[in-house]
Design an enzyme around this catalytic site. Structure first.
Site, PDB file in Angstrom:
ATOM      1  N   TYR A 189       0.863  -1.180   0.000  1.00 36.83           N
ATOM      2  CA  TYR A 189       0.000   0.000   0.000  1.00 36.83           C
ATOM      3  C   TYR A 189       0.900   1.231   0.000  1.00 36.83           C
ATOM      4  O   TYR A 189       1.258   1.759   1.032  1.00 36.83           O
ATOM      5  CB  TYR A 189      -0.905   0.033   1.232  1.00 36.83           C
ATOM      6  CG  TYR A 189      -2.012  -0.974   1.270  1.00 36.83           C
ATOM      7  CD1 TYR A 189      -2.278  -1.832   0.200  1.00 36.83           C
ATOM      8  CD2 TYR A 189      -2.826  -1.086   2.396  1.00 36.83           C
ATOM      9  CE1 TYR A 189      -3.304  -2.757   0.257  1.00 36.83           C
ATOM     10  CE2 TYR A 189      -3.860  -2.014   2.461  1.00 36.83           C
ATOM     11  CZ  TYR A 189      -4.088  -2.851   1.387  1.00 36.83           C
ATOM     12  OH  TYR A 189      -5.100  -3.772   1.458  1.00 36.83           O
ATOM     13  N   GLY A 190       1.253   1.701  -1.179  1.00 36.84           N
ATOM     14  CA  GLY A 190       2.158   2.818  -1.294  1.00 36.84           C
ATOM     15  C   GLY A 190       3.415   2.415  -2.036  1.00 36.84           C
ATOM     16  O   GLY A 190       3.414   1.474  -2.828  1.00 36.84           O
TER      17      GLY A 190
END
Length: 318
Positions: free
Chosen positions: A60-61
């Protein structure tokens, strides 16, 4: 804490979990980054509202700015919150190539997460984001069991798995959570189910009325369910849920999250706004008659489009 959410409806690793959890994807998206000061306020509000199960991911990122980096920042500022949170981290997964389930890859993923956290928070659950079709699930679970034994993670989670995979995995080592898994076998084995995207990636907030409401760079424009044709079909479901929400004096998102709660699962809605977190932590209380009505709505307006499409679709329900 919100009286509706602070009540423990589940336990994970012996710790009580609120009715609604918190998903971190929306706070760390590289295409729409949220300022850390805002993200910290959102996360603090989630905990204050009783959402004490947090779900993040290494993917996530970006490699230098993902959920783990944000979590390190949060718990550095609020160290006394660390024992209040049950933290689940998804890993052993690449957005480019999919799951990497070899024992060495799983260990490297856990070690990477621990290195970023730098001891400010334990990883209560390490969750395989998807099942690697090239590695037996027993091999994956044995590798994770070793990490539990070493004290590097507190427990094991699985995401997007079939009933057969849950049984095979649980036979090797107790599974602590299942992400969007099959309810029947999880109830039988007493494994909590965690439901991500309980408001359909924003569909069931009611704020999206057409494809044009999505920003030009929004990743949802690439998902099958938001494509022209599919969007209009899926919006019929939104409109039907809106009618139920209006009668109850709640939002469509609260109906959707309440529906997930009635399934016995832990919804982990994402949000980048404090007011939305407060709303999400107050799910609608649905009657048996309303659950039957929602079933009729789902039958009348089946969801159009695959969840992800492309290469990532094949890793679902493995």
């Amino acid at each position: 804490m919100s009286s509706s959410n602070a009540i423990a409806h589940h336990t994970i690793n012996g710790k009580p979990i609120g009715r609604v959890g918190f998903g971190m994807l929306g706070l760390t998206k590289p295409w729409a980054p949220v300022d850390y000061s805002i993200a910290i306020q959102v996360m603090k509000t989630a905990l204050e509202q009783g959402a004490n199960f947090w779900n993040g991911a290494i993917h996530y990122g970006t490699p230098t700015a993902n959920s783990l980096h944000l979590l390190h920042h949060y718990f550095t500022l609020h160290p006394t919150d660390a024992p209040k949170i049950t933290l689940s981290i998804k890993g052993a997964y690449s957005m480019q190539s999919g799951p990497t389930g070899s024992p060495s890859a799983i260990r490297a993923s856990v070690e990477n997460a621990l290195q970023v956290l730098k001891g400010v928070k334990t990883i209560d659950i390490f969750e395989l984001a998807r099942v690697d079709p090239n590695v037996p699930i027993e091999t994956c679970i044995m590798a994770l069991a070793e990490l539990v034994k070493e004290g590097k993670i507190g427990g094991i989670g699985l995401s997007e798995v079939s009933a057969a995979t849950v049984r095979r995995a649980n036979a090797v080592h107790p599974i602590n959570v299942i992400g969007n898994g099959v309810l029947g076998v999880c109830r039988e084995l007493d494994i909590p189910v965690v439901a991500y995207s309980p408001v359909g990636r924003g569909f069931l907030t009611g704020e999206l009325r057409s494809v044009d409401d999505l920003p030009a760079n929004d990743f949802r424009r690439m998902l099958p369910r938001f494509q022209p044709g599919a969007f209009e079909q899926n919006f019929k479901l939104v409109e039907a849920v809106e009618e139920i929400a209006k009668r109850k004096g709640v939002t469509t998102a609260q109906v959707a999250i309440g529906w997930v709660c009635r399934q016995g699962a832990i919804p982990i809605p994402e949000s980048t706004r404090v007011e939305r977190v407060v709303e999400n932590c107050r799910p609608a209380e649905l009657t048996d008659e309303e659950m039957i009505e929602i079933k009729r709505v789902l039958d009348a307006f089946p969801v159009s489009g695959q969840r992800y499409g492309g290469v990532h679709e094949k890793f679902l329900s493995a």
